[in-house]
Design a protein around this motif. Structure first.
Motif, short mmCIF file in Angstrom:
data_model
loop_
_atom_site.label_atom_id
_atom_site.label_comp_id
_atom_site.label_asym_id
_atom_site.label_seq_id
_atom_site.Cartn_x
_atom_site.Cartn_y
_atom_site.Cartn_z
N GLU A 21 0.92 -1.22 0.06
CA GLU A 21 -0.06 0.04 0.07
C GLU A 21 0.88 1.35 0.01
N LEU A 22 1.99 1.16 0.69
CA LEU A 22 2.99 2.41 0.66
C LEU A 22 3.68 2.55 -0.69
N GLY A 27 3.61 9.36 -6.67
CA GLY A 27 4.00 10.86 -6.37
C GLY A 27 3.78 11.21 -4.80
N ILE A 28 3.53 10.36 -4.04
CA ILE A 28 3.23 10.85 -2.45
C ILE A 28 4.35 10.33 -1.79
N ALA A 29 4.87 11.49 -1.02
CA ALA A 29 6.48 10.96 0.01
C ALA A 29 5.98 10.10 0.64
N ALA A 82 2.27 9.20 2.70
CA ALA A 82 1.85 8.21 2.68
C ALA A 82 1.48 7.23 3.73
N SER A 83 2.36 7.07 4.58
CA SER A 83 2.24 6.46 6.04
C SER A 83 1.17 7.07 6.75
#
Length: 370
Positions: free
Chosen positions: A322-323, A330-332, A336-337
């Motif tokens: 999922e991460l 493009g999500i850091a 993301a966490s």
């Protein structure tokens, strides 16, 4: 050798309860470190009565003290709570007491219990009597900003066909303790939705004890515990079916970070009289740190032979796939966490009573800036 003297607060708490503090040799308390509770001042909280300014909507009335005490004792006895140590402590601490009778369908109610920067032990008792067919949505909002302790004993009696949506939102302080004991009895055709969300306390202990007096009722439990630093969150739930055709749907979720510790013991008892019971219990825990610890024990005790009962427990970390998916968009990684964590918590928080929305529970419990 003479026996070592107890620290001042420990001796005071034992005197209030009329018996020694629970110890590690007692099964229900073997993971519960009471040191934060013993660190509070050995005195009763001296602030104003939290119930004194309570404004009640139509359909809710106060119960006379003599009758209220009788109903409170009956409710504790019906759920096997009378001799529980937190109840004994609460009783000995001269608690502020509010007893309410609910008739018909009423407007939502919110009660706030904020020990703020006060010292010592704030003791509270709440009695709810829902008449047959009555309906109530109630939010209990706890808070603290100092090394104090709150003890709340809540007793609720649901008449036939009554509906109670009870939410507990409890963001605390890393020096404070919260003891919450809930004794709830359900008549046939009644419905209970109990949602609890707690985080930030040095010590929090929740003890929901629920009894379907004749079965044929619906119990739905949702809980979220968040621990970090050196915090401890401890939940011991019991659900007892005393008749057939009862239903239980229970989900307990945990987020453990730092050196925080979470404890969950969920007991479900289905005697021979409780045929056709349908009970499901799931414990899900998320570890964010190698130093965090989770002790979980879903527990079924079944004697009836015509039932559908299941339980399970999982302990995991944030899912790497999922991460990876979020990062590939493009999500850091930190963001993301955070998104995954918010989604994990929101499954429980969205079921709190509507009044909780104004407090922004997700930000409160995740300790995010507004």
């Amino acid at each position: 050798m003479p026996a070592l003297a107890l620290p001042k607060t420990a001796a005071w708490l034992a005197e209030l309860a009329g018996e020694p503090l629970p110890g590690r040799r007692q099964e229900d308390w073997r993971f519960t470190d009471l040191a934060p509770l013993q660190a509070v001042a050995a005195e009763l909280w001296s602030g104003p009565d939290p119930f004194s300014q309570c404004s009640l909507p139509g359909g809710i009335s106060r119960i006379a003290p003599a009758q209220a005490q009788l109903l409170l004792d009956q409710g504790l006895q019906a759920t096997g709570s009378s001799t529980a140590w937190p109840v004994r402590l609460n009783r000995g601490a001269s608690p502020h007491f509010l007893a309410l009778r609910v008739s018909g369908s009423v407007e939502p109610l919110q009660l706030t219990f904020d020990a703020a920067a006060g010292q010592g032990l704030l003791a509270l008792q709440l009695l709810l009597v829902l008449e047959p067919g009555a309906s109530l949505e109630l939010l209990l909002h706890h808070g603290s900003r100092a090394a104090n302790a709150t003890s709340l004993v809540t007793v609720a009696q649901l008449g036939q066909g009554a509906k109670l949506n009870l939410g507990v939102l409890a963001p605390g302080d890393a020096r404070a303790s919260l003891l919450s004991h809930l004794a709830i009895s359900q008549a046939p055709a009644s419905e209970l939705q109990l949602t609890t969300a707690v985080g930030g306390w040095a010590l929090s202990r929740f003890e929901p004890r629920i009894c379907q007096s004749e079965g044929a009722a619906l119990t739905r439990l949702r809980a979220l515990q968040l621990v970090a630093g050196q915090e401890l969150a401890d939940t011991h739930s019991q659900v007892q079916f005393n008749g057939p055709d009862g239903q239980l749907d229970q989900l307990h979720k945990v987020v453990a970070d730092g050196a925080g510790r979470s404890v969950f013991n969920g007991a479900v008892r289905v005697p021979r009289s409780a045929q056709r019971t349908n009970a499901a219990q799931l414990s899900r825990s998320l570890l964010l740190s190698d130093r965090a610890r989770v002790d979980t024990k879903p527990e079924l005790e079944i004697v009836a032979d015509d039932v559908k009962c299941a339980h399970g427990a999982t302990v995991s970390r944030l899912q790497q796939n999922e991460l990876f998916y979020l990062q590939s968009r493009g999500i850091a990684v930190d963001q993301a966490s955070r998104l995954l964590l918010r989604g994990y918590c929101d499954e429980v928080l969205r079921e709190l009573p509507a009044a909780a929305a104004s407090a922004h529970p997700l930000q409160l419990l995740l300790r995010e800036r507004p």
